[in-house]
Design an enzyme around this catalytic site. Sequence first.
Site, PDB file in Angstrom:
ATOM      1  CG  HIS A   1      55.940  49.673  73.934  1.00  0.00           C
ATOM      2  ND1 HIS A   1      56.855  49.817  72.902  1.00  0.00           N
ATOM      3  CD2 HIS A   1      55.921  48.347  74.230  1.00  0.00           C
ATOM      4  CE1 HIS A   1      57.352  48.631  72.599  1.00  0.00           C
ATOM      5  NE2 HIS A   1      56.818  47.734  73.386  1.00  0.00           N
TER       6      HIS A   1
ATOM      7  CG  PHE B   1      50.920  41.987  83.231  1.00  0.00           C
ATOM      8  CD1 PHE B   1      49.828  42.349  82.463  1.00  0.00           C
ATOM      9  CD2 PHE B   1      52.145  41.804  82.588  1.00  0.00           C
ATOM     10  CE1 PHE B   1      49.937  42.545  81.099  1.00  0.00           C
ATOM     11  CE2 PHE B   1      52.264  41.979  81.220  1.00  0.00           C
ATOM     12  CZ  PHE B   1      51.156  42.358  80.476  1.00  0.00           C
TER      13      PHE B   1
ATOM     14  CG  ASP C   1      55.628  36.795  80.235  1.00  0.00           C
ATOM     15  OD1 ASP C   1      54.441  36.837  79.856  1.00  0.00           O
ATOM     16  OD2 ASP C   1      56.542  37.400  79.647  1.00  0.00           O
TER      17      ASP C   1
ATOM     18  N   GLY D   1      51.427  33.717  85.249  1.00  0.00           N
ATOM     19  CA  GLY D   1      50.223  34.440  85.613  1.00  0.00           C
ATOM     20  C   GLY D   1      49.983  35.630  84.705  1.00  0.00           C
TER      21      GLY D   1
END
Length: 318
Positions: free
Chosen positions: A233, A216, A193, A214
């Site tokens: 979502h 994504f 994260d 990091g």
Amino acid sequence: MTDVSPESRLWDLMRGALTARTLGVVAELGVADALGGGPRPADDVAREVGADPDVLHRMLRALASDGVFAEDDAGRFRNTDASELLRYGGGWDDFAHLFGGVWFRTIADLGTSGDAAFPALYGTDFWSWLADHPHERAAFDRAMEQGKERRIERLAELDWCGDETVVDVGGGNGSNLVGLLRRHPGLCGIVFDLAETVRDEDALREAGCTFVAGSFFESVPAGDVYVLSTILHDWDDESAAAILSTIHAAAQPETRLVLLETVLPPGDEPHGAKWLDLLMLTLFAGRERDEAQWRALLDGAGFEPVRIEDGLIEARCR
């Protein structure tokens, strides 16, 4: 649903903004904690939490009419099962704080353009705003823990070889992965994260998890199983596909993908995520998805769906 008059149904929906803001105020004041010892007059509670006695009485009276708090014949207020959830540390108090605060102000700008309202209102995206407001970031992370027992149970019930490396992508404070590794201690865990995520380093270390910072959108650590819990979502289809493509680039053939996400039911069947979908739109231009939308998203990113059910989606890398 036929036992409610059309007028009552509309009124209950239209006053939702008042309800959200009032719940946010009493949660921030710690009213449920102040009533933890039993019934008390509103003015006693007001003195303890620093509120105007008349205003607090009126707020509690309104909430009690909907079963959040209760008022006895002596005019004293007490907790109910619903208001007990607002006590500090359970996650619901943080949800109330967010819905009655920053989300409340953002929802007021909900429109039909399809664009997220948050950046226009605050001058930056929600994640950058959280990074600049550590108190709100901590509240958000605690709120996201709500329901973690159900999520951990869903993960723990999956088939595990026992020695896989599980990467929790966008794993927040790591509570989901810590819970999974406590049930399956042979697994190796990586929480991935942003660096500013609030986390319990001791709990991660004791469970055998490591934290890797990091984005994504750029890269993810190598792993055998990638878990994303209510992450996609938050994003529109293009961004969600980019996240999945990043994972696909790091994956090996037959790498597993596990999504803990809502699958919207068809038609007008009631489902809370149909309202959550509008919050996602307002904050991020994100969306909840039905089965056909999930299949299209996964297929386009190179993943073959294995199971799609509400709350749990499994796929394999092609």
